[in-house]
Design an enzyme around this catalytic site. Structure first.
Site, short mmCIF file in Angstrom:
data_model
loop_
_atom_site.label_atom_id
_atom_site.label_comp_id
_atom_site.label_asym_id
_atom_site.label_seq_id
_atom_site.Cartn_x
_atom_site.Cartn_y
_atom_site.Cartn_z
N LYS A 125 0.86 -1.19 0.00
CA LYS A 125 0.00 0.00 0.00
C LYS A 125 0.89 1.22 0.00
CE LYS A 125 -4.39 1.16 0.21
NZ LYS A 125 -5.58 0.37 -0.19
N ASP A 165 -7.08 4.34 -4.60
CA ASP A 165 -7.70 4.24 -3.28
C ASP A 165 -8.31 5.63 -3.03
OD1 ASP A 165 -7.76 2.30 -0.79
OD2 ASP A 165 -7.37 4.26 0.07
P1 NDP Z 1 -12.96 7.88 -2.89
O1 NDP Z 1 -11.91 8.88 -2.67
O2 NDP Z 1 -13.49 7.65 -4.26
O3 NDP Z 1 -14.20 8.17 -1.93
C1 NDP Z 1 -14.10 8.27 -0.55
C2 NDP Z 1 -15.41 8.80 -0.03
O4 NDP Z 1 -15.46 8.73 1.40
C3 NDP Z 1 -15.58 10.27 -0.39
O5 NDP Z 1 -16.92 10.50 -0.72
C4 NDP Z 1 -15.16 10.98 0.87
O6 NDP Z 1 -15.75 12.26 1.05
C5 NDP Z 1 -15.71 10.03 1.92
N1 NDP Z 1 -15.12 10.26 3.23
C6 NDP Z 1 -15.77 10.58 4.34
N2 NDP Z 1 -14.97 10.78 5.38
C7 NDP Z 1 -13.74 10.58 4.94
C8 NDP Z 1 -12.49 10.65 5.57
N3 NDP Z 1 -12.32 10.96 6.85
N4 NDP Z 1 -11.44 10.35 4.82
C9 NDP Z 1 -11.58 10.05 3.53
N5 NDP Z 1 -12.75 9.98 2.88
C10 NDP Z 1 -13.84 10.25 3.58
O7 NDP Z 1 -12.39 6.52 -2.30
P2 NDP Z 1 -12.89 5.02 -2.55
O8 NDP Z 1 -14.35 4.99 -2.75
O9 NDP Z 1 -12.01 4.41 -3.56
O10 NDP Z 1 -12.52 4.34 -1.15
C11 NDP Z 1 -13.44 4.26 -0.07
C12 NDP Z 1 -12.99 3.18 0.89
O11 NDP Z 1 -12.94 1.92 0.22
C13 NDP Z 1 -11.59 3.35 1.48
O12 NDP Z 1 -11.57 2.81 2.78
C14 NDP Z 1 -10.70 2.50 0.57
O13 NDP Z 1 -9.53 2.11 1.22
C15 NDP Z 1 -11.65 1.33 0.34
N6 NDP Z 1 -11.40 0.51 -0.83
C16 NDP Z 1 -11.30 1.06 -2.09
C17 NDP Z 1 -11.11 0.23 -3.19
C18 NDP Z 1 -11.08 0.76 -4.57
O14 NDP Z 1 -10.96 -0.04 -5.51
N7 NDP Z 1 -11.21 2.06 -4.80
C19 NDP Z 1 -10.92 -1.22 -3.02
C20 NDP Z 1 -11.12 -1.71 -1.68
C21 NDP Z 1 -11.32 -0.84 -0.64
P3 NDP Z 1 -15.34 13.50 0.11
O15 NDP Z 1 -16.04 13.28 -1.19
O16 NDP Z 1 -15.84 14.65 0.87
O17 NDP Z 1 -13.86 13.46 -0.03
O1 2IT Z 2 -7.95 -1.41 -0.71
C1 2IT Z 2 -7.88 -1.93 -1.83
O2 2IT Z 2 -8.00 -3.15 -2.00
C2 2IT Z 2 -7.70 -1.04 -2.98
N1 2IT Z 2 -7.64 0.17 -2.81
C3 2IT Z 2 -7.55 -1.62 -4.37
C4 2IT Z 2 -6.14 -2.09 -4.60
C5 2IT Z 2 -5.83 -2.54 -5.99
O3 2IT Z 2 -4.65 -2.89 -6.19
O4 2IT Z 2 -6.69 -2.58 -6.86
#
Ligand code: NDP
Ligand code: 2IT
Length: 443
Positions: A125, A165
């Protein structure tokens, strides 16, 4: 003192001021106790001491120039945690809260998640305390190019493959890929989540959210419950939340909430996904604008959305967003299942409360594994120099999520903890990596 408690004490001592990392290690180690009792080789091979120490930790300066000509300096991270079963694989988080402990917790979780996918990927990561919010495209590009100018020497298609992420989406991956290619003079699948014209996979954008719903569907089916007609609360309003909402709606559920970092929306008639995409993905604006699209919806500042009654809760924003108070509200309102779209969004205490209240609970390392699994499918397509159709990728994703569900349910059962998917995920993810580490010797 048990082997797991002994190692946990050492981890706490050696990693002061890293509460999220300690929390992630504690959750895994506690649920593995029965595995260590039955398998003394893990202790004699010092597997826990090894698996809790990253193979390599990179921390570097990221200088860039903003639109006012001022020099800004951020801190960059890449944790190459474990490469027993494949090249390091995991996302890059860009958020002002990022620090070493947060990236280590995410990297540690990634080891077991990636193992659960059944695909050959190790755990890693990275990220930075850079905040893409409010920055121009040029500033984001300047940051990404500077970040890659150090990172490129440490990664590669067979070494370490970063991805998106929080704060890292298609735009950032594009800039990072362009700079890697330029510095290395090599066109390879070094990142995933790429654009479709340069090696990206169809369905990667949707994969984490869709996968979360395939997991939820598998869980409910196993308990003879139909997801159709269920009320769902989703938190977050980013990549995971948006596509979780879309797939839940396709499966006939009614999603009534979403939340960003400043507030949350409640739309009793069901979230309008196109409106949210326009607000968050195109305009990069706040959810407060949702009322312009749906005048009957409510917008609330703050974080108290878990007071809305629902059957299924899908936290998809960030770590520790769902605490005991939120869990108490959900339980009082009759929630039947919680599946984590984010990484570690539920506190340890709230998780225990759900479990003791017979709420079905699937942890992030299993429930959100669809994103990284589809990244591994992107790597396969890059190696073959071929692109699969959306349907092919989506059907593989669905099979992977159903397999993960069956594996974690079976692992829990095998150790006498039927229905404890936290233990099941940790056991199933751990055993494969631990046995591989033993096979590869003391490395
Ligand atoms: P994004 O940046 O696309 O979205 C994050 C969302 O969460 C935003 O709407 C953000 O608000 C909101 N949010 C609320 N509070 C917080 C905070 N304290 N810190 C950060 N964000 C906040 O990220 P993802 O949707 O990709 O990721 C969301 C979660 O899923 C994370 O935990 C990530 O690690 C996990 N994840 C993501 C994967 C992926 O493929 N993208 C895979 C597996 C897990 P705002 O719009 O105001 O910034
Ligand atoms: O938390 C996660 O699994 C991710 N942000 C996706 C990682 C990836 O390599 O696609």
């Amino acid at each position: 003192m048990s082997y797991a408690s002994e190692v946990l004490e050492k981890v706490i001592e050696k990693n002061p001021a890293q509460p999220e990392f300690v929390q992630a290690v504690k959750e895994v180690l506690e649920s593995l106790e029965p595995v260590f009792e039955a398998n003394p080789q893990y202790q004699s091979e010092a597997i826990l001491e090894r698996i809790t120490e990253p193979e390599r930790q990179l921390m570097f300066r990221v200088p860039w120039v903003d639109d006012n000509g001022k020099i800004q300096v951020n801190r960059g991270f890449r944790i190459q945690f474990n490469s027993a079963i494949g090249p390091y694989k995991g996302g890059l988080r860009l958020h002002p809260s990022v620090n070493l402990g947060i990236i280590k917790f995410l990297g540690f979780e990634q080891i077991f998640k990636n193992s659960l996918t059944g695909l050959p990927i190790g755990g890693g990561k990275g990220g930075s305390d850079f905040d893409p919010k409010g920055k121009s495209d040029r500033e984001v590009m300047a940051f990404c190019q500077s970040f890659m100018t150090e990172l490129f020497r440490h990664i590669g298609a067979d070494t370490d493959v970063p991805a998106g992420d929080i704060g890292t989406g298609a735009r950032e991956i594009g800039y990072l890929f362009g700079q890697y290619k330029r510095l290395k003079n090599c066109y390879e699948g070094v990142l995933t989540g790429k654009g479709l014209t340069y090696g990206g996979s169809l369905a990667r954008t949707e994969a984490t959210g869709y996968g979360l719903l395939y997991m939820t569907e598998a869980l409910l089916k196993d308990h003879d419950i139909d997801i159709k007609g269920k009320t769902v609360c989703v938190s977050g309003a980013g990549n995971v939340a948006i596509y979780a909402t879309q797939k839940a709606q396709q499966l006939g559920a009614n999603v009534v909430t979403l939340a960003d970092s400043t507030g949350w929306i409640y739309d009793a008639e069901g979230i309008d996904v196109d409106a949210v995409k326009e607000i968050k993905e195109v305009k990069r604006a706040r959810l407060s604008e949702y009322k312009n699209y749906r005048p009957n919806a409510e917008y609330h500042e703050g974080k108290f959305m878990w007071t809305i009654p629902c059957d299924i809760a899908l936290p998809c924003a960030t770590q520790n967003e769902l605490d005991v108070e939120a869990a108490q509200n959900l339980i009082k309102n009759g929630v039947i299942a919680v599946c984590e779209g984010a990484n570690m969004p539920t506190t340890l205490e709230a998780t225990k409360l759900f479990q003791s209240s017979n709420v079905m609970f699937v942890p992030g390392k299993a429930a959100n594994a669809g994103g990284v699994a589809t990244s591994a499918l992107e790597m396969s397509q890059n190696s073959q120099r071929l692109s699969w159709t959306f349907e092919e990728v989506d059907s593989k994703l669905k099979d992977i999520m159903y397999n993960i569900y069956n594996n974690i349910a079976d692992a829990a059962k095998k150790y006498g903890m039927e229905g404890n998917y936290v233990a099941g995920a940790n056991i199933a993810g751990f055993v494969k990596v631990a046995d591989t580490m033993i096979a590869q010797g003391v490395v």
